[in-house]
Design an enzyme around this catalytic site. Structure first.
Site, PDB file in Angstrom:
ATOM      1  N   HIS A  78       0.869  -1.355  -0.150  1.00 41.18           N
ATOM      2  CA  HIS A  78       0.051   0.013  -0.069  1.00 41.18           C
ATOM      3  C   HIS A  78       0.844   1.529  -0.109  1.00 41.18           C
ATOM      4  CE1 HIS A  78      -2.904  -3.097   0.907  1.00 41.18           C
ATOM      5  NE2 HIS A  78      -2.435  -3.120   2.153  1.00 41.18           N
ATOM      6  N   CYS A  79       2.095   1.254  -0.622  1.00 44.54           N
ATOM      7  CA  CYS A  79       2.881   2.427  -0.659  1.00 44.54           C
ATOM      8  C   CYS A  79       3.315   2.842   0.707  1.00 44.54           C
ATOM      9  CB  CYS A  79       2.304   3.799  -1.501  1.00 44.54           C
ATOM     10  SG  CYS A  79       2.057   3.177  -3.261  1.00 44.54           S
ATOM     11  N   THR A  80       3.277   1.721   1.615  1.00 45.92           N
ATOM     12  CA  THR A  80       3.803   2.235   3.089  1.00 45.92           C
ATOM     13  C   THR A  80       4.823   0.948   3.302  1.00 45.92           C
ATOM     14  OG1 THR A  80       2.138   1.139   4.169  1.00 45.92           O
ATOM     15  CG2 THR A  80       1.825   3.044   3.726  1.00 45.92           C
TER      16      THR A  80
ATOM     17  N   HIS B 131       4.388   6.791   0.899  1.00 46.91           N
ATOM     18  CA  HIS B 131       5.658   7.141   0.337  1.00 46.91           C
ATOM     19  C   HIS B 131       5.854   8.514  -0.224  1.00 46.91           C
ATOM     20  CE1 HIS B 131       6.251   2.311  -0.818  1.00 46.91           C
ATOM     21  NE2 HIS B 131       6.693   2.649   0.623  1.00 46.91           N
TER      22      HIS B 131
END
Lengths: 121, 301
Positions: A78-80, B131
């Site tokens: 999840h882009c984390t 991000h």
């Protein structure tokens, strides 16, 4: 974007939130019944997003097998990536609910996950 | 029927009818779309607005004196007012249209960071960040010799406020924090974070990519009440089109920041000897913006 903000305004943010909260509670209760499923971020102060892992089943397999049943969830980091690293996870499966989702769809998710469990057993 | 519980809240079936994509099938089954944190589906009125813009109103905005340009400009600027009201900002001068949350954060990190960060300064983010709220700060920190500090979280993803307070110091120049975690859905106590950061003189950006569509009752999206210095969100997560978002910034801070990109619209006067820049918010909107995705039917003349 004007029309999107207008849609939210017309529908009413408080009503949208109440509906989403109902789905969140309903789905959380249902998912917790599934043995081997663990919700990450199971706290009071949250919105209608449920991230979970299942014992012995890779999130990617969950995603593919749910998609085969017409159910779209997100799987992975999840882009984390730093958060996943902190939690000791390679990723999670994430079901997130909007104003147009229904309790029947939660039921479909639960049924879908039980099927995934059976297939991966 | 189980759906009865929510019928008094809203008629979810009437709402579903406004979203054409929900009628489609996937792998021979009715689509069950549960990936809304990634992007929401779009209602009929959003689809119609896009279609109508190109069929009836398409023109480049600002500086045009012909009818189409004036109508498109009016529609564009009216949306800025709608976005201002959505966030309860003081002025439309504080509303900058972007490509999305990511561009909003990059704009602040790049422009504010370039002017105000120096060696040894500290930027605080949390472990929960997407991000897009990590990498822009790593980039500017590396460029300026600043340091990135990270607030730890519990095993359930709650930020540890005590640890945050300990990280704060006079070296802290900026705090950038997500309002609602996209990965876990947890709501961060941003008001406390903002107040504590301000107490040491730091500026605060709130990443509202997830919160903008959900929060209202317990935690209002109200930039004046939150008193955040910046707030960024994306159109596509609030039932709108992709490729458009909003960055809110306090006027006095935006005034002091250098432009992010150079080009048309962001200038007052260009001369080879030197260029002066436009006023807010246009100073940060170089080039032809994503007009079609910004405007909607409500403000067409």
């Amino acid at each position: 974007m004007w029309s999107a903000l207008d849609f939210i305004h017309e529908t009413g943010k408080a009503r949208i939130r109440a509906h989403e909260d109902d789905l969140l509670k309903y789905a959380t209760d249902q998912l917790k019944q599934i043995e081997g499923l663990r919700i990450i971020g199971d706290i009071e102060q949250k919105v209608s997003v449920i991230s979970f892992v299942m014992d012995g089943i890779h999130p990617q397999d969950i995603g593919i097998l749910l998609d085969n049943q017409g159910i779209a969830v997100r799987t992975g980091h999840h882009c984390t990536q730093p958060l996943m690293k902190r939690l000791g996870l390679s990723g999670t499966s994430r079901a997130s609910f909007a104003v147009y989702n229904t309790r029947e769809e939660v039921d479909a998710l639960v049924k879908g996950l039980l099927k995934v469990k059976k297939m991966m057993a | 029927m189980q759906t009865a519980a929510t019928e008094h809240i809203l008629d979810v079936y009437a709402i579903r009818n406004q979203f054409p994509i929900l009628q489609r099938e996937v792998k021979g089954r009715p689509l069950v779309y549960l990936d809304n944190a990634a992007t929401s589906q779009k209602p009929e009125q959003v689809l119609q607005a896009l279609d109508r813009y190109y069929r009836e109103y398409n023109a480049n905005i600002h500086r045009g004196i012909h009818t189409l340009a004036e109508e498109a400009t009016a529609a564009f600027e009216s949306t800025r007012e709608t976005a201002r009201a959505f966030l309860n900002a003081s002025s439309t001068d504080e509303i900058i249209f972007t490509r999305g949350t990511t561009e909003g954060i990059n704009l602040v990190a790049s422009s504010w960071g370039r002017k105000f960060l120096s060696e040894g300064d500290e930027i605080i983010i949390s472990t929960l960040e997407h991000h897009s709220n990590i990498v822009p700060w790593q980039m500017i920190a590396a460029e300026k010799g600043a340091r990135l500090k990270v607030v730890p979280v519990t095993d359930q993803g709650e930020i540890l406020l005590d640890a945050f307070h300990k990280l704060l110091s006079p070296r802290t120049k900026f705090v950038s924090i997500v309002h609602v975690s996209n990965a876990l859905g947890v709501i961060n106590p941003v008001k406390e974070v903002i107040d504590a950061a301000h107490a040491v003189g730091a500026k605060v950006l709130v990443d509202g990519a997830q919160s903008s569509v959900h929060l209202d009752i317990d935690v209002r999206i109200d930039v004046r009440q939150l008193n955040c210095d910046f707030f960024a969100f994306s159109g596509h997560k609030v039932y709108g089109p992709t490729g458009v978002g909003v960055l809110y910034g306090k006027r006095e801070i935006l005034e002091e920041m250098p432009p992010y990109q150079g080009g048309g619209e962001m200038i007052r006067e260009v001369d080879f000897a030197g260029t002066t820049y436009n006023e807010l918010p246009y100073k940060f909107e170089a080039g032809t913006p994503n007009i079609a995705d910004v405007v909607g039917p409500g403000f067409y003349p």
